[in-house]
Every structure is written in structure tokens, then in C-alpha cells.
Design a protein around this motif. Structure first.
Motif, PDB file in Angstrom:
ATOM      1  N   ARG A 173      -5.775   2.819 -13.090  1.00 12.27           N
ATOM      2  CA  ARG A 173      -5.313   1.458 -12.786  1.00 12.27           C
ATOM      3  C   ARG A 173      -5.023   1.304 -11.293  1.00 12.27           C
ATOM      4  N   ILE A 174      -4.514   2.361 -10.664  1.00 11.78           N
ATOM      5  CA  ILE A 174      -4.314   2.301  -9.210  1.00 11.78           C
ATOM      6  C   ILE A 174      -5.669   2.126  -8.536  1.00 11.78           C
ATOM      7  N   ALA A 175      -6.648   2.895  -8.973  1.00 12.09           N
ATOM      8  CA  ALA A 175      -7.981   2.848  -8.362  1.00 12.09           C
ATOM      9  C   ALA A 175      -8.657   1.488  -8.541  1.00 12.09           C
ATOM     10  N   ASN A 176      -8.442   0.854  -9.703  1.00 14.96           N
ATOM     11  CA  ASN A 176      -9.139  -0.414  -9.929  1.00 14.96           C
ATOM     12  C   ASN A 176      -8.301  -1.644  -9.570  1.00 14.96           C
ATOM     13  N   GLY A 177      -7.088  -1.416  -9.046  1.00 12.74           N
ATOM     14  CA  GLY A 177      -6.267  -2.515  -8.575  1.00 12.74           C
ATOM     15  C   GLY A 177      -5.414  -3.192  -9.624  1.00 12.74           C
ATOM     16  N   SER A 178      -5.351  -2.633 -10.830  1.00 14.93           N
ATOM     17  CA  SER A 178      -4.554  -3.275 -11.885  1.00 14.93           C
ATOM     18  C   SER A 178      -3.225  -2.570 -12.153  1.00 14.93           C
ATOM     19  N   TYR A 179      -2.890  -1.578 -11.352  1.00 18.68           N
ATOM     20  CA  TYR A 179      -1.625  -0.868 -11.543  1.00 18.68           C
ATOM     21  C   TYR A 179      -0.468  -1.818 -11.288  1.00 18.68           C
ATOM     22  N   PRO A 234       0.815  -1.219   0.000  1.00 22.21           N
ATOM     23  CA  PRO A 234       0.000   0.000   0.000  1.00 22.21           C
ATOM     24  C   PRO A 234       0.852   1.273   0.000  1.00 22.21           C
ATOM     25  N   ALA A 235       1.987   1.230   0.685  1.00 21.20           N
ATOM     26  CA  ALA A 235       2.871   2.401   0.725  1.00 21.20           C
ATOM     27  C   ALA A 235       3.449   2.689  -0.655  1.00 21.20           C
ATOM     28  N   GLN A 236       3.832   1.638  -1.384  1.00 19.54           N
ATOM     29  CA  GLN A 236       4.347   1.833  -2.740  1.00 19.54           C
ATOM     30  C   GLN A 236       3.259   2.405  -3.647  1.00 19.54           C
ATOM     31  N   LEU A 237       2.066   1.857  -3.562  1.00 15.22           N
ATOM     32  CA  LEU A 237       0.955   2.369  -4.375  1.00 15.22           C
ATOM     33  C   LEU A 237       0.673   3.832  -4.053  1.00 15.22           C
ATOM     34  N   ALA A 238       0.697   4.173  -2.778  1.00 17.68           N
ATOM     35  CA  ALA A 238       0.463   5.562  -2.376  1.00 17.68           C
ATOM     36  C   ALA A 238       1.561   6.470  -2.924  1.00 17.68           C
ATOM     37  N   ARG A 239       2.798   5.986  -2.908  1.00 16.53           N
ATOM     38  CA  ARG A 239       3.919   6.774  -3.441  1.00 16.53           C
ATOM     39  C   ARG A 239       3.747   7.002  -4.940  1.00 16.53           C
ATOM     40  N   PHE A 240       3.364   5.954  -5.677  1.00 15.55           N
ATOM     41  CA  PHE A 240       3.163   6.114  -7.117  1.00 15.55           C
ATOM     42  C   PHE A 240       1.966   7.022  -7.408  1.00 15.55           C
ATOM     43  N   GLU A 241       0.914   6.891  -6.627  1.00 16.37           N
ATOM     44  CA  GLU A 241      -0.251   7.750  -6.846  1.00 16.37           C
ATOM     45  C   GLU A 241       0.114   9.217  -6.618  1.00 16.37           C
ATOM     46  N   ALA A 242       0.853   9.492  -5.561  1.00 15.68           N
ATOM     47  CA  ALA A 242       1.277  10.874  -5.278  1.00 15.68           C
ATOM     48  C   ALA A 242       2.141  11.404  -6.419  1.00 15.68           C
ATOM     49  N   ARG A 243       3.045  10.573  -6.902  1.00 18.71           N
ATOM     50  CA  ARG A 243       3.911  10.998  -8.010  1.00 18.71           C
ATOM     51  C   ARG A 243       3.097  11.264  -9.271  1.00 18.71           C
ATOM     52  N   LEU A 244       2.152  10.386  -9.562  1.00 23.35           N
ATOM     53  CA  LEU A 244       1.318  10.570 -10.752  1.00 23.35           C
ATOM     54  C   LEU A 244       0.444  11.819 -10.630  1.00 23.35           C
TER      55      LEU A 244
END
Length: 124
Positions: A86-92, A8-18
Motif C-alpha cells: 500500500r505504501i508502494a501504490n500510494g494507498s497506505y 514523505p517523511a512519515q511514509l518513510a518512517r512507516f516503511e522503515a518500521r514495517l
């Protein structure tokens, strides 16, 4: 490095960057859209004889260059929006071609990547 499920931390980091990349692209889009309006107005000005100005580019050249930049920024925004979705739908982080995981290292280099490195190489 093998592909693994992202935390979850990695996903949050990528979302913030995007989201930061999206904000930057929106800013550039607004800036270039304003410039395009100026060029559009200048191109319709019947008194402007830019085709015979030896000192600079013609309005047609300006229009072409600015149009290309706008198209690039719009494409970048579309890529970022697809990655955020893709982050939102879980396929990122899953290759849209083969279904394998995209490595975190690849996503660090290209956070909008839709293909794993192997599929990206084949797509060239």
C-alpha cells in the motif's frame, strides 16, 4: 486528531518500521520452522512413546502449539507485506472499507491497519 495526507517523511518512517517488523517476523518464522522440523522428526520416530510421558507435553501438543505460532507469524508477514504494498501504490493510510484517511496515531499503534478506527469498531 483528524486524518490528513502523510508527508514523505512519515511514509518513510512507516516503511522503515514495517520493514523492521518484516525482518523480525522472518527471523521468527525461520526459527519456528526449524523447531517444526525437529517436532516432525520426533513424531515420526517409532521409538518415541511421548503419549505416556508424564513429565511433559506430547508431540501432538507440541505440533499443535508450534503450528499455531507459525500460522500467526505467516499472517503477520502477510499483513506487513500488504501494508508495504500500500505504501508502494500510494494507498497506505486510506481505509480499505470507507476510503477515509486512517489517522497517523492509529498507524503508529498499528502500522498494518487497513481500516480506520470507525470501520474497525464496526467490524468487531
Amino acid at each position: 486528531m483528524t486524518a490528513t495526507m502523510m508527508t514523505p517523511a512519515q511514509l518513510a518512517r512507516f516503511e522503515a518500521r514495517l520493514l523492521a517488523e518484516r525482518a523480525d517476523a522472518e527471523e521468527r518464522l525461520a526459527e519456528f520452522d526449524g523447531v517444526m522440523t525437529e517436532v516432525r522428526i520426533a513424531r515420526t520416530d517409532a521409538t518415541a512413546d511421548d503419549e505416556h510421558d508424564p513429565e511433559g507435553p506430547t508431540m501432538t501438543q507440541e505440533w499443535s502449539q508450534r503450528s499455531a505460532v507459525l500460522a500467526d507469524v505467516r499472517a503477520e508477514l502477510a499483513d506487513v507485506d500488504r501494508a508495504i504494498a500500500r505504501i508502494a501504490n500510494g494507498s497506505y493510510g486510506v481505509c480499505t472499507n470507507c476510503g477515509k484517511r486512517i489517522t497517523v496515531a492509529r498507524l503508529d499503534a498499528r502500522p498494518t491497519a487497513e481500516l480506520c478506527i470507525d470501520c474497525a469498531r464496526q467490524a468487531r
